[in-house]
Design an enzyme around this catalytic site. Structure first.
Site, PDB file in Angstrom:
ATOM      1  N   PRO A 122       0.830  -1.201   0.000  1.00 57.12           N
ATOM      2  CA  PRO A 122       0.000   0.000   0.000  1.00 57.12           C
ATOM      3  C   PRO A 122       0.867   1.255   0.000  1.00 57.12           C
ATOM      4  CG  PRO A 122      -0.488  -1.447   1.873  1.00 57.12           C
ATOM      5  CD  PRO A 122       0.801  -1.856   1.306  1.00 57.12           C
ATOM      6  N   GLU A 123       0.603   2.114  -0.951  1.00 61.91           N
ATOM      7  CA  GLU A 123       1.290   3.397  -1.021  1.00 61.91           C
ATOM      8  C   GLU A 123       0.273   4.478  -0.647  1.00 61.91           C
ATOM      9  OE1 GLU A 123       3.541   3.645  -4.731  1.00 61.91           O
ATOM     10  OE2 GLU A 123       3.506   1.471  -4.902  1.00 61.91           O
TER      11      GLU A 123
END
Length: 272
Positions: A2-3
DNA sequence: GTCTATGTTTGCGG
DNA sequence: TCCGCAAACATAGA
């Protein structure tokens, strides 16, 4: 995995699911290394969730009594909201019992994710660089900081103290959008190139956000937000994991290479 | 069955 | 300053 857009999507979902205002009644830690902070994690009991927000790839829960619960999902972490009656899966390493009978469960197959319970959020978040979607991140500021760096663009943009929230996917997409090769030395960019990179970073992140993040493939290890929803951004990716396919801008074949030990995707024509 | 790659971050040695 | 490597782990895919 997850960014910034994925973490923001999780924050949005948690708020939509009505977590703000609820009191955390109890905590159970099933994999102690998940907790990175000192002190008794159980002292979270009795504290209410006042707000939920994001800094870089960290989720921050402001709690009553000036406590902060901070979560970093790293590669495979996920937050699930379940009824307390549901049996715990073997990858749920932390369970927070909430007022009203629901539980917030930290699920993390690879166990790289970390949570902190602290009176001093800055001790966890203090090293982070500017938020790319906030006012302070301007073309001028990026241009100035690029000038001082002798590093390759790709590892520099992945460095959370340089700019916060980018990961492998969005860095590759931003560099393609800006027409810049990932091994270019940061200080070699001229003003126009730096401005283009600035605009590209914002554009790819905002697109990711609009699409509720990027979910690759169909396996369990990929990004799912709280309500088990997949992100829709994978179809929008121009180069990431598209080696062998045609560049959507010029038709050349996209290549995969390793830069700074990370797999990297480029169009050899658009990104000379 | 076996082998390889993996989207993150940190800390170390050179 | 900067770079490369290893480690923290489990699973998907070849």
């Amino acid at each position: 995995m997850p960014e910034l857009p994925e973490v923001q999507t999780v924050v949005n979902d948690l708020k939509n699911l009505g977590l703000v205002g609820l009191t955390i009644e109890a905590a159970q830690v099933y994999w102690p290394r998940t907790v990175a902070s000192e002190g008794d994690f159980g002292r979270i009991a009795g504290h209410a969730i006042l707000n939920i927000w994001r800094r870089a790839k960290y989720l921050v829960f402001d709690l009553s009594g000036d406590l902060s619960l901070i979560v970093h999902l790293r590669m495979s972490g996920r937050l699930d909201l379940k009824d307390a009656s549901e049996t715990r899966s073997k990858h749920e390493h932390l369970v927070l019992s909430l007022e009203g009978g629901r539980e917030l469960r930290f699920h993390d197959t690879r166990k790289f994710g970390r949570v902190w319970l602290t009176e001093d959020a800055q001790s966890v978040l203090g090293h982070l660089g500017p938020e790319p979607l906030e006012e302070g991140f301007t073309a001028a500021s990026l241009t100035a900081s690029l000038k001082t760096k002798q590093r390759q663009l790709k590892p520099l943009l992945l460095d959370q103290s340089f700019v916060a929230g980018l990961g492998n996917i969005y860095v590759d997409e931003a560099l393609w959008q800006a027409g810049l090769h990932p091994t270019r030395t940061a200080s070699s960019l001229n003003g126009a190139e730096a401005a283009k990179l600035h605009a590209a970073i914002i554009e790819v992140l905002e697109r990711g956000l609009r699409n509720s993040g990027t979910t690759l493939g169909s396996g369990q290890g990929n990004f799912y937000s709280v309500a088990k929803r997949r992100g829709r951004n994978a179809d929008e990716l121009k180069v990431f994991r598209r080696d062998g396919e045609a560049c959507p801008r010029c038709g050349a074949t996209i290549e995969r290479l390793i830069v700074g030990q990370r797999s990297t995707h480029v169009c050899p024509v658009c990104q000379p």
